[in-house]
Write an enzyme that holds these catalytic residues in place. Structure first.
Site, PDB file in Angstrom:
ATOM      1  N   THR A 144       0.855  -1.175   0.000  1.00 45.57           N
ATOM      2  CA  THR A 144       0.000   0.000   0.000  1.00 45.57           C
ATOM      3  C   THR A 144       0.892   1.226   0.000  1.00 45.57           C
ATOM      4  OG1 THR A 144      -1.846   0.973   1.188  1.00 45.57           O
ATOM      5  CG2 THR A 144      -0.086   0.089   2.528  1.00 45.57           C
TER       6      THR A 144
ATOM      7  N   LYS B 172      -5.642   1.048   6.701  1.00 44.92           N
ATOM      8  CA  LYS B 172      -4.298   0.663   7.114  1.00 44.92           C
ATOM      9  C   LYS B 172      -3.624   1.700   8.004  1.00 44.92           C
ATOM     10  CE  LYS B 172      -4.375  -1.028   2.634  1.00 44.92           C
ATOM     11  NZ  LYS B 172      -3.879  -0.774   1.319  1.00 44.92           N
TER      12      LYS B 172
ATOM     13  N   GLY C  98       0.586   3.434  10.872  1.00 41.60           N
ATOM     14  CA  GLY C  98       0.229   3.045   9.513  1.00 41.60           C
ATOM     15  C   GLY C  98       1.057   1.841   9.143  1.00 41.60           C
TER      16      GLY C  98
ATOM     17  N   SER D 206       4.302   0.186  -1.461  1.00 39.96           N
ATOM     18  CA  SER D 206       4.569   0.154  -2.903  1.00 39.96           C
ATOM     19  C   SER D 206       4.658   1.537  -3.520  1.00 39.96           C
ATOM     20  CB  SER D 206       3.483  -0.654  -3.617  1.00 39.96           C
ATOM     21  OG  SER D 206       3.508  -1.989  -3.186  1.00 39.96           O
TER      22      SER D 206
END
Length: 184
Positions: free
Chosen positions: A12, A44, A58, A137
């Protein structure tokens, strides 16, 4: 994440920005497997309040692994209230040394509104330079955008939201469905 254990899985994008006495943590909601979006509304970014002290975390990577780490972090924070650095270092030690934990596939950004730390399974507890940290990512895209936006007059939340929008426009593993938590 390890490509041999989780082929085609992508994380994410989580971004933390500190500015003007506030820290903002923003995370997108996309979970992808290969070229397929499995879910677009995952949450998240979490707020914890161990011992009455607010902490925002996070995570990128495996959700089950991240929740295991969040539980461990919360226990560490309960044992040392208000000592975020100590709790993060203790978590990183456990993560690196424990036979079970060392196989967990996740990364964390943790803040108490003063300090920001990136915690990894390699035993790293990193404080960001330039008051910006990012993982996942699309983390490098969000990091670059936020650092550029820090040159202007935007507040922390506006920097985080704009940087995440830029990352979502560039990274196919990042979407614009944000969870945003603010401390300070």
């Amino acid at each position: 994440m390890s490509e041999d254990k989780f082929p085609g899985w992508h994380g994410t994008t989580i971004l933390a920005v500190r500015r003007g006495g506030r820290v903002v943590v923003a995370g997108d909601g996309q979970v992808s497997v290969g070229q397929t979006v499995m879910k677009g509304t995952a949450r998240k970014v979490r707020r914890l309040s161990p011992g009455g002290h607010d902490v925002v975390v996070g995570f990128a990577g495996s959700t089950a692994d991240a929740f295991t780490l969040l539980e461990r972090l919360e226990k560490r924070l309960e044992a040392a209230p208000g000592q975020l650095a100590r709790a993060c270092v203790d978590l990183a030690k456990d993560w690196r040394m424990d036979k079970y934990l060392r196989n967990l596939e996740a990364m964390l950004i943790v803040t108490d509104g003063r300090d920001i730390f990136v915690v990894t399974g390699a035993g790293d507890v990193l404080e960001p330079e330039h008051d910006v940290a990012a993982i996942g990512s699309g983390g490098n895209f969000a990091l670059a955008a936020a650092r550029g936006l820090m040159e202007g007059d935007l507040d922390a939340e506006a920097v985080a939201r704009k940087a995440m929008a830029i990352a979502a426009d560039i990274c196919v593993y990042t979407n614009g469905n944000l969870t945003v938590e603010v401390l300070g």
